[in-house]
Design a protein around this motif. Structure first.
Motif, PDB file in Angstrom:
ATOM      1  N   HIS A  85      38.292  54.772  24.235  1.00  0.00           N
ATOM      2  CA  HIS A  85      36.595  54.837  24.028  1.00  0.00           C
ATOM      3  C   HIS A  85      36.233  53.664  24.821  1.00  0.00           C
ATOM      4  CE1 HIS A  85      37.598  52.431  20.366  1.00  0.00           C
ATOM      5  NE2 HIS A  85      37.008  51.656  20.648  1.00  0.00           N
ATOM      6  N   SER A  86      34.797  53.825  25.069  1.00  0.00           N
ATOM      7  CA  SER A  86      34.045  52.576  25.610  1.00  0.00           C
ATOM      8  C   SER A  86      33.166  51.686  25.027  1.00  0.00           C
ATOM      9  CB  SER A  86      33.128  52.947  26.756  1.00  0.00           C
ATOM     10  OG  SER A  86      33.825  53.765  27.658  1.00  0.00           O
ATOM     11  N   LYS A  87      33.181  50.494  24.698  1.00  0.00           N
ATOM     12  CA  LYS A  87      32.281  49.404  24.123  1.00  0.00           C
ATOM     13  C   LYS A  87      31.074  49.123  24.928  1.00  0.00           C
ATOM     14  CE  LYS A  87      36.676  47.167  22.328  1.00  0.00           C
ATOM     15  NZ  LYS A  87      37.381  45.922  22.529  1.00  0.00           N
ATOM     16  N   PHE A  88      30.145  49.192  24.135  1.00  0.00           N
ATOM     17  CA  PHE A  88      28.577  48.856  24.406  1.00  0.00           C
ATOM     18  C   PHE A  88      28.471  47.950  23.195  1.00  0.00           C
ATOM     19  CE2 PHE A  88      29.430  52.923  26.499  1.00  0.00           C
ATOM     20  CZ  PHE A  88      28.777  52.564  27.822  1.00  0.00           C
ATOM     21  N   GLU A  89      27.043  47.203  23.854  1.00  0.00           N
ATOM     22  CA  GLU A  89      26.692  46.052  23.025  1.00  0.00           C
ATOM     23  C   GLU A  89      26.156  46.497  21.540  1.00  0.00           C
ATOM     24  OE1 GLU A  89      23.163  44.068  24.095  1.00  0.00           O
ATOM     25  OE2 GLU A  89      22.869  42.702  22.490  1.00  0.00           O
ATOM     26  N   LYS A  90      25.732  47.735  21.408  1.00  0.00           N
ATOM     27  CA  LYS A  90      25.204  48.270  19.989  1.00  0.00           C
ATOM     28  C   LYS A  90      25.975  49.202  19.732  1.00  0.00           C
ATOM     29  CE  LYS A  90      20.410  46.788  20.159  1.00  0.00           C
ATOM     30  NZ  LYS A  90      18.778  47.290  20.084  1.00  0.00           N
ATOM     31  N   TYR A  91      26.941  49.945  20.277  1.00  0.00           N
ATOM     32  CA  TYR A  91      27.612  50.980  19.705  1.00  0.00           C
ATOM     33  C   TYR A  91      28.812  51.319  20.749  1.00  0.00           C
ATOM     34  CZ  TYR A  91      25.401  53.458  23.889  1.00  0.00           C
ATOM     35  OH  TYR A  91      24.803  53.976  25.056  1.00  0.00           O
ATOM     36  N   ARG A  92      29.595  52.163  20.168  1.00  0.00           N
ATOM     37  CA  ARG A  92      31.049  52.539  20.792  1.00  0.00           C
ATOM     38  C   ARG A  92      30.698  53.913  21.163  1.00  0.00           C
ATOM     39  NH1 ARG A  92      31.018  48.054  20.909  1.00  0.00           N
ATOM     40  NH2 ARG A  92      32.719  46.640  19.765  1.00  0.00           N
ATOM     41  N   LEU A  93      31.362  54.336  22.255  1.00  0.00           N
ATOM     42  CA  LEU A  93      31.000  55.681  22.904  1.00  0.00           C
ATOM     43  C   LEU A  93      32.273  56.528  23.238  1.00  0.00           C
ATOM     44  CD1 LEU A  93      28.685  57.458  24.039  1.00  0.00           C
ATOM     45  CD2 LEU A  93      29.070  56.588  26.205  1.00  0.00           C
ATOM     46  N   ASP A  94      32.398  57.437  22.812  1.00  0.00           N
ATOM     47  CA  ASP A  94      33.860  58.478  22.811  1.00  0.00           C
ATOM     48  C   ASP A  94      33.911  58.774  24.283  1.00  0.00           C
ATOM     49  OD1 ASP A  94      36.259  59.568  22.263  1.00  0.00           O
ATOM     50  OD2 ASP A  94      34.977  61.479  21.718  1.00  0.00           O
ATOM     51  N   THR A  95      34.507  57.924  25.055  1.00  0.00           N
ATOM     52  CA  THR A  95      34.434  58.541  26.655  1.00  0.00           C
ATOM     53  C   THR A  95      35.894  59.089  27.101  1.00  0.00           C
ATOM     54  OG1 THR A  95      34.917  56.060  27.032  1.00  0.00           O
ATOM     55  CG2 THR A  95      32.569  56.818  27.375  1.00  0.00           C
ATOM     56  N   HIS A  96      36.945  58.948  26.445  1.00  0.00           N
ATOM     57  CA  HIS A  96      38.329  59.290  26.915  1.00  0.00           C
ATOM     58  C   HIS A  96      38.537  59.130  28.315  1.00  0.00           C
ATOM     59  CE1 HIS A  96      37.990  63.184  23.975  1.00  0.00           C
ATOM     60  NE2 HIS A  96      37.739  61.843  23.387  1.00  0.00           N
ATOM     61  N   ASP A  97      38.243  57.613  28.607  1.00  0.00           N
ATOM     62  CA  ASP A  97      38.557  57.165  29.912  1.00  0.00           C
ATOM     63  C   ASP A  97      39.353  55.764  29.969  1.00  0.00           C
ATOM     64  OD1 ASP A  97      36.473  55.708  29.160  1.00  0.00           O
ATOM     65  OD2 ASP A  97      35.178  55.991  30.997  1.00  0.00           O
ATOM     66  N   HIS A  98      39.958  55.742  28.900  1.00  0.00           N
ATOM     67  CA  HIS A  98      40.806  54.346  28.873  1.00  0.00           C
ATOM     68  C   HIS A  98      41.938  54.610  27.841  1.00  0.00           C
ATOM     69  CE1 HIS A  98      36.875  52.614  29.066  1.00  0.00           C
ATOM     70  NE2 HIS A  98      37.364  51.339  29.340  1.00  0.00           N
TER      71      HIS A  98
END
Lengths: 292, 289
Positions: A214-227
């Motif tokens: 998943h991806s880390k953003f400042e205020k939330y985590r996003l389920d991106t399936h790209d890591h």
């Protein structure tokens, strides 16, 4: 325990999502892969390359179907054309079980094509369970529902997500596709303890486990399936297999897709935590955190 | 809030255009909660941005050549206007673009001076998509064709699409645009900077095309007006079930009464049937398996 009626009493081990950029490598190198998960909707067409490629895969590999748009939690009735096409595909693939998400995505016939979060209400429990039962009876196959990553919650919710998942699964008498990456992402976004979630899930219903990055953003985590899979997710996975035993496990990698070998090697890390097939002794829990 | 009411409310909010004057985020707190880090409106915005990115990408991916005809900024406006008029009514994103050619034909303002060519390009690109994954039936072999009688039930290959266009030789530009996008990367629009199709490159002129599939690959084939008329008549309204050969012939003769004598039309019919048989387009009128 993990080969159960919700996955057709199979023991598939570690699998990889079938993605178009890997076709050439798979056909040329014929890698040894436990199984492939396909996105059902990509193959619910009448003909052409998608089905021709799938047939070539089916000649050599086991395939399990994973859907993204049945929308069990939609207040609408399930789309009957979708169900018919899905059933036809299951006859082609001979998938031992079918999975889709515990979410909604359409209303009044208009589709978002997203996995939208449900309000955790008793009304939603009843409606969602009824839709899953209908799908299960129509498809004549076990259905497993997957917890989704979410970024929103609703005032009207009456229970936690894991209570909702257990209630739905019990009333529908269906399996669970436990996505530990989604649990982690949602726990970060909503501020709950992800281990409490994993510990609460009815382990005997878990048909399959998903891992992903998943991806880390400042205020939330996003389920991106790209890591690659991140350490906190491996920790949840380890706990999940401690509870569920040797369970079919799949790595999702859907964007910025690297080589097949890189994806496969990342997936095979799950074997560090899975009780091994032939040993007869559970190795779960015997791997240190550093191994991830 | 009941389930249906909540879902109608949230989907309605997601479908609000991103550049709208009254962003729904301001009212999201009426049904969504805040989290420790995000307000309800910010949480809704994650979903709304995701919705618009997904549907824009899906349509853009289907029409790389159309983007080159109308130009990048105008293409963005075209996408948003189309998607507001035609939100998805299908469980599969594959069908999201289906209505675009017809919609564009009725909304010239989104295509600029190249409107007619843009409509033709859109029709051609949609035919490509339909042909790509349409069903395929076992074609009649030469022996079977020789045995055809007036009551033989025929149909054309389900993956065959017939197009009468107003712009000539756009198919090469369409193919080039698809090739550029494929080689540029998986993201829709990855090759958008390349190969703008200028107005001077497109000429007016009647053009008849067949779009069909061979060994999984979609091809275009030019047809003359006579062949196109025959195939259209054979396809007629009978695509799903297959009509008899004699019905197809009658439709052709009826629809082409102004074009040459009966002998000439019969000769065109024979030539077209021979070509169709050679290309594997003729099939028995059986139901799809």
């Amino acid at each position: 325990m993990a080969a159960n009626r919700f996955n057709g009493y199979t023991d598939y081990g570690v699998g990889v999502g079938l993605r178009i950029p890997h076709y050439d490598h798979i056909f040329a190198e014929k890698p040894s892969v436990g199984w492939f998960e396909i996105i059902s909707e990509n193959y619910m067409v009448d003909g052409g390359q998608p089905l021709a490629m799938l047939d070539r895969i089916l000649e050599q590999y086991r395939v399990v179907q994973h859907g993204v748009s049945l929308y069990f939690g939609s207040a609408d009735r399930l789309n009957q054309e979708h169900l018919r096409r899905l059933k036809a595909l299951t006859r082609r693939t001979k998938t031992p079980w079918v999975s889709d998400h515990l979410c909604w995505g359409s209303v009044d016939g208009t589709y978002s094509h997203d996995l939208l979060p449900l309000p955790y209400t008793w009304e939603a429990v009843r409606k969602t369970a009824a839709n899953i039962r209908e799908a299960q009876e129509f498809l004549e196959l076990p259905v497993a529902v997957e917890n989704v990553s979410s970024y929103a919650e609703f005032h009207c919710s009456e229970m936690t997500e894991w209570e909702f998942l257990n209630e739905v699964a019990e009333r529908a008498d269906c399996g669970i596709l436990l996505d530990v990456n989604n649990i982690y992402v949602s726990s970060w976004n909503h501020g709950f303890d992800p281990l409490e979630y994993v510990n609460a899930v009815e382990a005997e219903r878990v048909a399959q486990i998903h891992i992903a990055g998943h991806s880390k953003f400042e205020k939330y985590r996003l389920d991106t399936h790209d890591h690659p899979v991140l350490d906190p997710v491996w920790k949840l996975y380890r706990r999940a297999v401690e509870r569920c035993g040797r369970t079919a496990t799949l790595l999702e990698w859907d964007d910025r897709i690297p080589s097949f070998d890189e994806v496969h090697n990342e997936a095979l890390k799950a074997n560090r935590y899975l009780p091994q097939e032939m040993a007869g002794v559970s190795l779960a829990g015997a791997v240190s955190d550093d191994a991830a | 809030m009941m389930l249906l009411e909540l879902q109608r409310r949230m989907l309605g909010d997601l479908l609000e255009p991103l550049e709208g004057k009254q962003p729904p985020e301001a009212r999201a707190g009426e049904y969504m909660t805040d989290s420790a880090r995000l307000e309800a409106g910010e949480r809704l915005a994650i979903y709304r941005r995701s919705y618009w990115a997904r549907v824009r990408d899906a349509v853009a991916e289907d029409y790389p050549a159309l983007r080159r005809v109308v130009g990048g900024p105008r293409f963005g406006e075209l996408l948003d206007a189309y998607l507001q008029a035609h939100p998805s009514r299908s469980w599969t994103l594959r069908n999201l673009s289906r209505a675009l050619p017809e919609w564009l034909a009725a909304h010239a303002q989104f295509a600029g001076r190249n409107w007619r060519a843009a409509v033709d390009v859109a029709r051609l690109e949609w035919a490509y998509i339909e042909s790509f994954d349409a069903a395929s039936l076992a074609p009649l072999d030469a022996e079977a064709v020789a045995r055809l009688g007036p009551e033989s039930r025929l149909r054309l290959q389900p993956h065959l699409r017939l197009l009468a266009l107003e712009s000539s030789h756009i198919e090469e530009r369409v193919l080039a645009a698809h090739r550029e996008d494929l080689s540029a990367g998986p993201k829709p629009g990855a090759g958008a900077g390349q190969g703008r199709i200028g107005r001077g490159e497109i000429r007016r002129g009647r053009r008849y095309l067949a779009v069909h599939r061979v060994a999984g690959v979609v091809y275009y084939r030019s047809l003359d007006a006579g062949m196109f008329g025959v195939l259209r008549a054979l396809q007629g309204g009978e695509m799903e079930e297959g009509g008899t050969l004699v019905e197809g012939v009658e439709r052709f003769l009826q629809s082409n009464r102004q074009q040459g004598g009966v002998e000439a039309r019969m000769e065109s019919l024979r030539e077209t049937l021979a070509l169709a048989a050679q290309l594997g387009w003729l099939c028995m009128g059986e139901s799809l398996s």
